[in-house]
Design a protein around this motif. Structure first.
Motif, PDB file in Angstrom:
ATOM      1  N   LEU B 213       0.884  -1.184   0.000  1.00  0.00           N
ATOM      2  CA  LEU B 213       0.000   0.000   0.000  1.00  0.00           C
ATOM      3  C   LEU B 213       0.911   1.221   0.000  1.00  0.00           C
ATOM      4  CD1 LEU B 213      -2.958   1.218   0.550  1.00  0.00           C
ATOM      5  CD2 LEU B 213      -2.299   1.221   2.962  1.00  0.00           C
ATOM      6  N   ASP B 214       0.647   2.175  -0.868  1.00  0.00           N
ATOM      7  CA  ASP B 214       1.558   3.322  -0.961  1.00  0.00           C
ATOM      8  C   ASP B 214       1.177   4.508  -0.078  1.00  0.00           C
ATOM      9  OD1 ASP B 214       3.248   2.017  -2.596  1.00  0.00           O
ATOM     10  OD2 ASP B 214       2.709   3.058  -4.443  1.00  0.00           O
ATOM     11  N   GLY B 215       0.019   4.417   0.598  1.00  0.00           N
ATOM     12  CA  GLY B 215      -0.348   5.513   1.493  1.00  0.00           C
ATOM     13  C   GLY B 215      -1.649   6.157   1.082  1.00  0.00           C
ATOM     14  N   ARG B 216      -1.632   7.489   0.964  1.00  0.00           N
ATOM     15  CA  ARG B 216      -2.865   8.231   0.650  1.00  0.00           C
ATOM     16  C   ARG B 216      -3.497   7.718  -0.655  1.00  0.00           C
ATOM     17  NH1 ARG B 216       0.299  13.820   1.011  1.00  0.00           N
ATOM     18  NH2 ARG B 216       1.830  12.375   0.136  1.00  0.00           N
ATOM     19  N   GLY B 256       5.030   0.402   1.483  1.00  0.00           N
ATOM     20  CA  GLY B 256       4.792   1.311   0.366  1.00  0.00           C
ATOM     21  C   GLY B 256       6.076   1.644  -0.371  1.00  0.00           C
ATOM     22  N   THR B 257       5.900   2.284  -1.507  1.00  0.00           N
ATOM     23  CA  THR B 257       7.032   2.781  -2.282  1.00  0.00           C
ATOM     24  C   THR B 257       6.805   4.273  -2.473  1.00  0.00           C
ATOM     25  OG1 THR B 257       7.224   0.690  -3.473  1.00  0.00           O
ATOM     26  CG2 THR B 257       8.209   2.622  -4.522  1.00  0.00           C
ATOM     27  N   PHE B 258       7.806   5.091  -2.207  1.00  0.00           N
ATOM     28  CA  PHE B 258       7.620   6.510  -2.512  1.00  0.00           C
ATOM     29  C   PHE B 258       8.462   6.900  -3.714  1.00  0.00           C
ATOM     30  CE2 PHE B 258      11.390   8.812  -0.988  1.00  0.00           C
ATOM     31  CZ  PHE B 258      11.946   7.961  -0.034  1.00  0.00           C
ATOM     32  N   THR B 259       7.969   7.879  -4.443  1.00  0.00           N
ATOM     33  CA  THR B 259       8.598   8.296  -5.693  1.00  0.00           C
ATOM     34  C   THR B 259       8.788   9.815  -5.679  1.00  0.00           C
ATOM     35  OG1 THR B 259       6.573   8.801  -6.893  1.00  0.00           O
ATOM     36  CG2 THR B 259       7.229   6.481  -6.853  1.00  0.00           C
ATOM     37  N   HIS B 260       9.250  10.334  -6.783  1.00  0.00           N
ATOM     38  CA  HIS B 260       9.403  11.788  -6.927  1.00  0.00           C
ATOM     39  C   HIS B 260       8.041  12.494  -6.776  1.00  0.00           C
ATOM     40  CE1 HIS B 260      11.083  15.537  -8.375  1.00  0.00           C
ATOM     41  NE2 HIS B 260      10.185  15.589  -9.338  1.00  0.00           N
ATOM     42  N   ASN B 261       6.961  11.740  -7.048  1.00  0.00           N
ATOM     43  CA  ASN B 261       5.609  12.323  -6.945  1.00  0.00           C
ATOM     44  C   ASN B 261       5.179  12.583  -5.508  1.00  0.00           C
ATOM     45  OD1 ASN B 261       5.356  12.022  -9.701  1.00  0.00           O
ATOM     46  ND2 ASN B 261       4.324  10.038  -9.557  1.00  0.00           N
ATOM     47  N   ASN B 262       5.733  11.828  -4.576  1.00  0.00           N
ATOM     48  CA  ASN B 262       5.354  12.033  -3.159  1.00  0.00           C
ATOM     49  C   ASN B 262       6.583  12.013  -2.263  1.00  0.00           C
ATOM     50  OD1 ASN B 262       5.424   9.151  -3.698  1.00  0.00           O
ATOM     51  ND2 ASN B 262       4.501   8.804  -1.696  1.00  0.00           N
ATOM     52  N   VAL B 263       7.429  12.996  -2.484  1.00  0.00           N
ATOM     53  CA  VAL B 263       8.623  13.111  -1.627  1.00  0.00           C
ATOM     54  C   VAL B 263       8.191  13.434  -0.190  1.00  0.00           C
ATOM     55  CG1 VAL B 263      10.811  14.344  -1.325  1.00  0.00           C
ATOM     56  CG2 VAL B 263      10.056  13.759  -3.602  1.00  0.00           C
ATOM     57  N   ASP B 264       6.972  13.941  -0.025  1.00  0.00           N
ATOM     58  CA  ASP B 264       6.435  14.170   1.329  1.00  0.00           C
ATOM     59  C   ASP B 264       5.839  12.862   1.861  1.00  0.00           C
ATOM     60  OD1 ASP B 264       4.289  14.059  -0.434  1.00  0.00           O
ATOM     61  OD2 ASP B 264       3.065  15.459   0.749  1.00  0.00           O
ATOM     62  N   GLY B 276      -4.940   2.385  10.958  1.00  0.00           N
ATOM     63  CA  GLY B 276      -4.899   1.325  11.967  1.00  0.00           C
ATOM     64  C   GLY B 276      -3.762   0.338  11.790  1.00  0.00           C
ATOM     65  N   PHE B 277      -2.874   0.600  10.815  1.00  0.00           N
ATOM     66  CA  PHE B 277      -1.735  -0.297  10.623  1.00  0.00           C
ATOM     67  C   PHE B 277      -0.585   0.170  11.512  1.00  0.00           C
ATOM     68  CE2 PHE B 277      -3.829  -0.130   6.323  1.00  0.00           C
ATOM     69  CZ  PHE B 277      -4.533  -1.322   6.498  1.00  0.00           C
ATOM     70  N   ASP B 278       0.089  -0.771  12.160  1.00  0.00           N
ATOM     71  CA  ASP B 278       1.143  -0.338  13.090  1.00  0.00           C
ATOM     72  C   ASP B 278       2.514  -0.965  12.806  1.00  0.00           C
ATOM     73  OD1 ASP B 278       0.571  -2.892  13.875  1.00  0.00           O
ATOM     74  OD2 ASP B 278       0.109  -2.401  15.967  1.00  0.00           O
ATOM     75  N   ARG B 279       2.647  -1.644  11.689  1.00  0.00           N
ATOM     76  CA  ARG B 279       3.965  -2.152  11.274  1.00  0.00           C
ATOM     77  C   ARG B 279       4.161  -1.712   9.834  1.00  0.00           C
ATOM     78  NH1 ARG B 279       5.913  -6.140  14.724  1.00  0.00           N
ATOM     79  NH2 ARG B 279       7.389  -6.616  13.088  1.00  0.00           N
ATOM     80  N   LEU B 280       4.983  -0.706   9.639  1.00  0.00           N
ATOM     81  CA  LEU B 280       5.022  -0.017   8.345  1.00  0.00           C
ATOM     82  C   LEU B 280       6.418  -0.001   7.733  1.00  0.00           C
ATOM     83  CD1 LEU B 280       2.937   3.083   9.514  1.00  0.00           C
ATOM     84  CD2 LEU B 280       2.091   0.925   8.587  1.00  0.00           C
ATOM     85  N   SER B 281       6.416   0.021   6.414  1.00  0.00           N
ATOM     86  CA  SER B 281       7.681   0.154   5.693  1.00  0.00           C
ATOM     87  C   SER B 281       7.423   1.042   4.484  1.00  0.00           C
ATOM     88  CB  SER B 281       8.146  -1.233   5.252  1.00  0.00           C
ATOM     89  OG  SER B 281       9.288  -1.130   4.432  1.00  0.00           O
ATOM     90  N   MET B 282       8.390   1.848   4.128  1.00  0.00           N
ATOM     91  CA  MET B 282       8.246   2.714   2.961  1.00  0.00           C
ATOM     92  C   MET B 282       9.611   2.782   2.277  1.00  0.00           C
ATOM     93  SD  MET B 282       6.220   4.663   1.194  1.00  0.00           S
ATOM     94  CE  MET B 282       4.793   5.247   2.067  1.00  0.00           C
ATOM     95  N   GLU B 283       9.635   2.343   1.030  1.00  0.00           N
ATOM     96  CA  GLU B 283      10.912   2.234   0.314  1.00  0.00           C
ATOM     97  C   GLU B 283      11.017   3.278  -0.785  1.00  0.00           C
ATOM     98  OE1 GLU B 283      13.536  -0.078   0.459  1.00  0.00           O
ATOM     99  OE2 GLU B 283      12.668  -0.710   2.352  1.00  0.00           O
ATOM    100  N   PRO B 284      12.195   3.854  -0.975  1.00  0.00           N
ATOM    101  CA  PRO B 284      12.385   4.728  -2.142  1.00  0.00           C
ATOM    102  C   PRO B 284      12.298   3.917  -3.427  1.00  0.00           C
ATOM    103  CG  PRO B 284      14.399   4.546  -0.805  1.00  0.00           C
ATOM    104  CD  PRO B 284      13.374   3.708  -0.139  1.00  0.00           C
ATOM    105  N   VAL B 285      11.648   4.451  -4.450  1.00  0.00           N
ATOM    106  CA  VAL B 285      11.459   3.710  -5.691  1.00  0.00           C
ATOM    107  C   VAL B 285      12.811   3.401  -6.339  1.00  0.00           C
ATOM    108  CG1 VAL B 285      11.232   5.728  -7.220  1.00  0.00           C
ATOM    109  CG2 VAL B 285      10.089   3.586  -7.828  1.00  0.00           C
ATOM    110  N   ILE B 286      12.918   2.202  -6.892  1.00  0.00           N
ATOM    111  CA  ILE B 286      14.107   1.797  -7.643  1.00  0.00           C
ATOM    112  C   ILE B 286      13.667   1.686  -9.103  1.00  0.00           C
ATOM    113  CG2 ILE B 286      15.754  -0.100  -8.016  1.00  0.00           C
ATOM    114  CD1 ILE B 286      16.245   1.373  -5.397  1.00  0.00           C
ATOM    115  N   CYS B 287      14.178   2.536  -9.949  1.00  0.00           N
ATOM    116  CA  CYS B 287      13.738   2.500 -11.351  1.00  0.00           C
ATOM    117  C   CYS B 287      14.758   3.209 -12.239  1.00  0.00           C
ATOM    118  CB  CYS B 287      12.368   3.179 -11.483  1.00  0.00           C
ATOM    119  SG  CYS B 287      12.394   4.927 -11.099  1.00  0.00           S
TER     120      CYS B 287
END
Lengths: 49, 465
Positions: B213-216, B256-264, B276-287
């Motif tokens: 899930l990427d977030g918003r 989730g994966t974050f990209t240049h589109n959501n640097v925030d 309600g999720f409490d174990r989270l990970s967010m990775e910078p996009v590899i491309c």
């Protein structure tokens, strides 16, 4: 020490003597899949170190 | 080697080779910064000029404390691991983990997918039970002394091969007793095929489940679309919430994966936490850097700022009783990985291999589809030992750029696939990724420092009562 507080940490040099069991989780099996971070892995056999 | 930095009101000093972490005041911070290059009298003169109100005796006492920490092997510790790194390169390795790419196909069509919408730049394919069963046998035949074996169901979307996943788990479980091994299964899913039967099975059998899930909603739907071009957020979020409710205290990550589109991207992490999720990970996009959503060098200052915002907010939420875990800020300072693990790294190509639906072996999921990295197959085993040897040689001691890096024992030289794709060499360094990694470790340690200080304060108050 008045001006320095040392956190409770494991001594990596000690782990050189007793570590290396290889039973810990493989790094990429968890949540990254696109980067490498080993420091957030937990030792699977801390008692034996 | 030491690394010192100031963050969130904390002066932090790390000792690279012992792993020690110290919190110091401004005076001690400056003394440590000058300790190796100046005589005690010179250091005293410098700091007394800067801190005229500090008694001279205090300055010399603090210099003495630093002397003591050095003697104890907690500051300015020498590197004694170089020989160990050579031994590790020569060692016989056994396979302890497989990434089973059970489905080279996907029911989403995410633009940024490193696996090219699950196809890994090839034809769509699904792993048969026979291939999967042989992969499990191959792991059992080649795992040597390892008792814990990791198998990751990956894709594409692994639930598109759900029946085979179920059969393979049953087959492997049936082998555990006979072989004296334990399987730890992980499955990564986009959630589209989650239903009660699947959820119950995953919660029973999977050691870890990764939910993408990427977030918003607007961020997620922008790149994570169905094949018809519709966003998937509304369809999967209730399923993930249901899954996590039933998961209990077992391990999972919403990733989730974050990209240049959501640097925030912290807004996406907070959104996940608010769901309600409490174990989270967010990775910078590899491309490919040419992609419009690729992260750029000029994004770095904002990315750094975001990681700081995240760390501070996590501390706030923790204090209010609704904290969450962020994968890259998980650090176990007392029972973390041993130095062997820190040097040998992720194990790709040696202890960890990826298996395609037709049984071909690659060093890891990120190499799948690159024929020059095809290493063999599950019937004949590793047919290119020279390739495996290359991976055995790669660690933070083999990379010239890592030599002076204070963080090398936290990343063990970084991801070989990222290094190859960014520099053309497994022994290269993907600097952008290194910069992000160092920032995350600084933030992770700052959190540990604040938590430790809070615990010490609580202990003090308890004693005073």
């Amino acid at each position: 020490m008045k001006r320095i507080v040392s956190l409770n940490t494991m001594d990596l040099r000690e782990s050189a003597k007793h570590g290396g069991h290889g039973e810990c989780q493989t790094s990429c099996q968890s949540a990254c899949k696109t980067s490498c971070g080993v420091a957030n892995q937990k030792c699977a056999e801390p008692a034996s170190r | 080697m030491i690394h010192q930095y100031k963050l969130n009101g904390c002066n932090i000093v790390l000792d690279t080779y012992s792993g020690a972490v110290h919190v110091v005041d401004d005076l001690a911070y400056d003394i440590i910064a000058n300790y190796e290059d100046h005589a005690p009298e010179q250091i005293a003169a410098m700091v007394l000029e800067k801190y005229p109100d500090v008694p001279e005796q205090d300055v010399y006492e603090t210099i003495g404390d630093v002397d003591q920490l050095k003697k104890n092997g907690q500051l300015f510790t020498e590197d004694t691991y170089k020989d160990l790194s050579f031994d590790l390169r020569k060692r016989k390795t056994y396979i302890k983990a497989l990434c089973l790419n059970v489905a080279h196909t996907c029911n989403l069509s995410c633009e940024y997918c490193f696996a090219s919408q699950g196809k890994y730049h090839g034809a769509r394919a699904i792993m048969s039970y026979e291939v999967g069963k042989r992969a499990i046998d191959f792991l059992l035949e080649n795992c040597g002394f390892h008792k814990n074996l990791d198998v990751d169901f990956f894709g594409g979307e692994p639930l598109m091969d759900w029946k085979v996943v179920k059969q393979l788990v049953a087959y492997a479980r049936g082998k555990e007793k006979e072989c004296g091994k334990t399987f730890r299964f992980t499955l990564t899913t986009n959630g589209m095929l989650l239903k009660d039967e699947v959820i119950d099975f995953l919660n029973k059998e999977m050691h870890n489940v990764v939910l993408s899930l990427d977030g918003r909603k607007e961020v997620h739907d922008r790149l994570r679309k169905t094949v018809n071009g519709k966003g998937s957020y509304d369809f999967i979020v209730p399923k993930f919430q249901d899954f996590v409710k039933k998961r209990g205290d077992k391990e999972y990550y919403v990733r989730g994966t974050f990209t240049h589109n959501n640097v925030d991207f912290t807004n996406d992490i907070f959104h996940m936490a608010d769901l309600g999720f409490d174990r989270l990970s967010m990775e910078p996009v590899i491309c490919d850097p040419k992609e419009p959503y690729a992260l750029k060098q000029e994004d770095l200052p904002e990315i750094y700022r975001q990681y700081e915002i995240l760390a501070k907010e996590m501390l706030k939420r923790e204090e209010k009783g609704h904290g969450f875990i962020f994968y890259h800020y998980m650090l176990d300072l007392t029972e973390g990985p041993c130095i062997h693990k820190r040097i040998s790294g992720c194990g790709s190509g040696t202890e960890y291999l990826a298996v395609t639906p037709w049984g071909e072996l690659f060093p890891c999921h990120q190499f799948v589809g690159d024929e020059s990295y095809s290493m063999g197959n599950i019937w004949d085993g590793i047919t290119k030992p020279e390739l495996q040897n290359e991976f055995k040689q790669v660690n933070c001691y083999s990379k010239p750029e890592c030599q002076d890096c204070w963080a090398k024992l936290y990343c063990s030289g970084g991801c070989p696939a990222n290094a190859l794709h960014a520099t053309g060499s497994l022994n290269g360094n993907f600097e952008f990724s290194c910069d992000i990694f160092r920032k995350r470790i600084e933030c992770a340690i700052m959190i540990k420092v604040v938590e430790s200080m809070r615990a010490m304060e609580n202990d003090k108050q308890a004693v005073n009562k």
